[in-house]
Enzyme design. Sequence first.
Site, PDB file in Angstrom:
ATOM      1  N   SER A 169     -29.504  10.919  16.206  1.00 26.48           N
ATOM      2  CA  SER A 169     -29.917  12.324  16.306  1.00 26.48           C
ATOM      3  C   SER A 169     -29.916  12.961  14.929  1.00 26.48           C
ATOM      4  O   SER A 169     -29.333  12.437  13.977  1.00 26.48           O
ATOM      5  CB  SER A 169     -28.988  13.103  17.251  1.00 26.48           C
ATOM      6  OG  SER A 169     -27.681  13.199  16.704  1.00 26.48           O
ATOM      7  N   GLY A 170     -30.573  14.110  14.857  1.00 23.16           N
ATOM      8  CA  GLY A 170     -30.590  14.871  13.624  1.00 23.16           C
ATOM      9  C   GLY A 170     -30.365  16.335  13.910  1.00 23.16           C
ATOM     10  O   GLY A 170     -30.446  16.786  15.065  1.00 23.16           O
ATOM     11  N   ARG A 171     -30.068  17.089  12.865  1.00 24.86           N
ATOM     12  CA  ARG A 171     -29.823  18.512  13.042  1.00 24.86           C
ATOM     13  C   ARG A 171     -30.130  19.229  11.725  1.00 24.86           C
ATOM     14  O   ARG A 171     -30.079  18.598  10.648  1.00 24.86           O
ATOM     15  CB  ARG A 171     -28.377  18.784  13.448  1.00 24.86           C
ATOM     16  CG  ARG A 171     -27.382  18.306  12.445  1.00 24.86           C
ATOM     17  CD  ARG A 171     -26.089  17.789  13.000  1.00 24.86           C
ATOM     18  NE  ARG A 171     -26.211  16.789  14.005  1.00 24.86           N
ATOM     19  CZ  ARG A 171     -26.350  15.487  13.775  1.00 24.86           C
ATOM     20  NH1 ARG A 171     -26.440  15.037  12.538  1.00 24.86           N
ATOM     21  NH2 ARG A 171     -26.407  14.639  14.760  1.00 24.86           N
ATOM     22  N   HIS A 205     -26.363   9.586   1.245  1.00 24.90           N
ATOM     23  CA  HIS A 205     -25.865   8.670   2.273  1.00 24.90           C
ATOM     24  C   HIS A 205     -24.899   9.466   3.135  1.00 24.90           C
ATOM     25  O   HIS A 205     -23.951  10.073   2.627  1.00 24.90           O
ATOM     26  CB  HIS A 205     -25.155   7.471   1.651  1.00 24.90           C
ATOM     27  CG  HIS A 205     -24.636   6.503   2.658  1.00 24.90           C
ATOM     28  ND1 HIS A 205     -23.622   5.626   2.379  1.00 24.90           N
ATOM     29  CD2 HIS A 205     -24.977   6.279   3.962  1.00 24.90           C
ATOM     30  CE1 HIS A 205     -23.359   4.889   3.453  1.00 24.90           C
ATOM     31  NE2 HIS A 205     -24.169   5.285   4.426  1.00 24.90           N
ATOM     32  N   ASP A 206     -25.140   9.499   4.437  1.00 27.28           N
ATOM     33  CA  ASP A 206     -24.354  10.389   5.290  1.00 27.28           C
ATOM     34  C   ASP A 206     -22.858  10.129   5.192  1.00 27.28           C
ATOM     35  O   ASP A 206     -22.056  11.067   5.309  1.00 27.28           O
ATOM     36  CB  ASP A 206     -24.838  10.345   6.746  1.00 27.28           C
ATOM     37  CG  ASP A 206     -24.955   8.950   7.325  1.00 27.28           C
ATOM     38  OD1 ASP A 206     -24.460   7.986   6.703  1.00 27.28           O
ATOM     39  OD2 ASP A 206     -25.565   8.811   8.413  1.00 27.28           O
ATOM     40  N   THR A 207     -22.457   8.892   4.933  1.00 30.42           N
ATOM     41  CA  THR A 207     -21.020   8.630   4.775  1.00 30.42           C
ATOM     42  C   THR A 207     -20.469   9.281   3.516  1.00 30.42           C
ATOM     43  O   THR A 207     -19.341   9.766   3.499  1.00 30.42           O
ATOM     44  CB  THR A 207     -20.741   7.124   4.744  1.00 30.42           C
ATOM     45  OG1 THR A 207     -21.314   6.516   5.906  1.00 30.42           O
ATOM     46  CG2 THR A 207     -19.251   6.848   4.743  1.00 30.42           C
ATOM     47  N   ASN A 241     -17.610  -1.654   7.065  1.00 26.80           N
ATOM     48  CA  ASN A 241     -18.302  -1.164   8.256  1.00 26.80           C
ATOM     49  C   ASN A 241     -17.701  -1.772   9.519  1.00 26.80           C
ATOM     50  O   ASN A 241     -17.432  -2.974   9.570  1.00 26.80           O
ATOM     51  CB  ASN A 241     -19.782  -1.547   8.213  1.00 26.80           C
ATOM     52  CG  ASN A 241     -20.587  -0.710   7.254  1.00 26.80           C
ATOM     53  OD1 ASN A 241     -20.099  -0.356   6.195  1.00 26.80           O
ATOM     54  ND2 ASN A 241     -21.803  -0.398   7.623  1.00 26.80           N
ATOM     55  N   GLY A 286     -18.436  12.444  14.951  1.00 24.67           N
ATOM     56  CA  GLY A 286     -18.456  12.582  16.403  1.00 24.67           C
ATOM     57  C   GLY A 286     -17.253  11.985  17.091  1.00 24.67           C
ATOM     58  O   GLY A 286     -16.816  12.479  18.133  1.00 24.67           O
TER      59      GLY A 286
END
Length: 492
Positions: A17-19, A238-240, A298, A408
């Site tokens: 998903s995105g936001r 990078h989201d992390t 990971n 999440g």
Amino acid sequence: MTTPPSVFAAVDIGGSSGRVIAGRVAPGVLELDEVHRFVNRPVRVRGTLHWDILGLYGEALEGLRKLGVSRTPASIGIDTWAVDYGLLDARGALMGNPVHYRDTRTDGVMNRVLETVPRSDVYAATGLQFLPFNTIYQLAAESSARLDEATGLLLIPDLLAYWLTDCSGAERTNASTTQLYDVRTGTWSTELAARAGIPARLLPPLRDPGTVIGPLTADAAEATGLDPATPVVAVGSHDTASAVVGVPATGRDFAYISCGTWSLVGVELDKPVLTPESREANFTNEVGVDGTIRYLRNVMGLWLLQECVRVWAAQGLPADLPTLLEQASVERPFRSVIDPDDPEFLPPGDMPARIARYCRRTGQPTPETPAAVVRCIIESLALAYRRTLQDAVRLSGTPVETIHLVGGGARNALLCQLTADACGIPVVAGPVEATAIGNLMMQARAAGVVGDLAETRALIAATCELRRYEPTGNPTRWDTYELGAHWAVGNR
């Protein structure tokens, strides 16, 4: 006179998903408003799994348009998942939809590349975990004709920023996930690229998080209704990397678990660990903001639950995750344990059936209900976190007194509690939106609203809702249930 908070726009797109989130930031103030949320659904075409990149760009534009109706953002930042990319032709146009890292085109490619370039050489330069979908292996899977036709490549967040600004480049935290970035020198490893058969001319100029990429193009300004002078800022793309910025730590003696579709488990260091022992443990040295190193491994993450819920819903079975987690909390513990990182669990598909098959193959009872499957997944993740954290501490020599679980997974009380129990260390859960927060805070820093990483994290800790989970029981009892060990001593 108090300066009013500045508004920043975070485009935050994960694997499912995105936001688009508006953030109001000032000294002592951090407020989030989710403006637009959308699904990130890959598409299989003629046997290849692609990202719907044009759809994602359209959703980002729509979110920015909605935000601009009532607020004027000081800047825009973009973060997404890592490793995937788009190739550009001589006109700067995209050569087809980017391929999803879960696609099977890289099957066997990593081993083929490593026959030419030894693991020791790859790790000495990049310090990166060996994963079959790393960018280097995806590029090696491309046809030579396609690579010859391409004039450049852009990683996903950089591709979206390119469409917004017409400025190309590679933000450093994401570049470091490609296994083509030399973590020692902070440059592309053109030698490694050449040995892997990848034209080094495809690698774009590097840029640091916190720098301005450029203003909006006329097309992007028209589509969003924003001022054309609105800058796009390079964040930890990078989201992390953004999620680790969003960790509300007050010192350095902490570990983090960025828990979403993937779980990234590690510690923050000042320099990489490039020892043979680190290579054998398959730990990664990814670049963070301010020259830090995200030393991590990971773990498959909530992907396992997401795929199970999807399959159960399609079969008409109860698939409400909060209810399933409540039921799982009273299921018999340690009846079955899986290795979340088994390659069988990587592609999309019937995850409950795969878990059952894994349990049969390893001589364990098959979980017979959705709640039992959920219990199996949560306990297996907690065990994987425990193993990874123990390795991170051992290999880096970094003491850990607190685990910060963000993303999440911070909503998953059972996972947080079992992680604290397994590790014997308190878990601080939250913020859930750590990635978006890290994105916003790097923009705020570029605008001079906040200071260094310590000041940033102090503001997050003071303004975000956090929950602390203390370990219960004796963590050494989890030794008995390490993967495969509990069946050696009998079914409990």
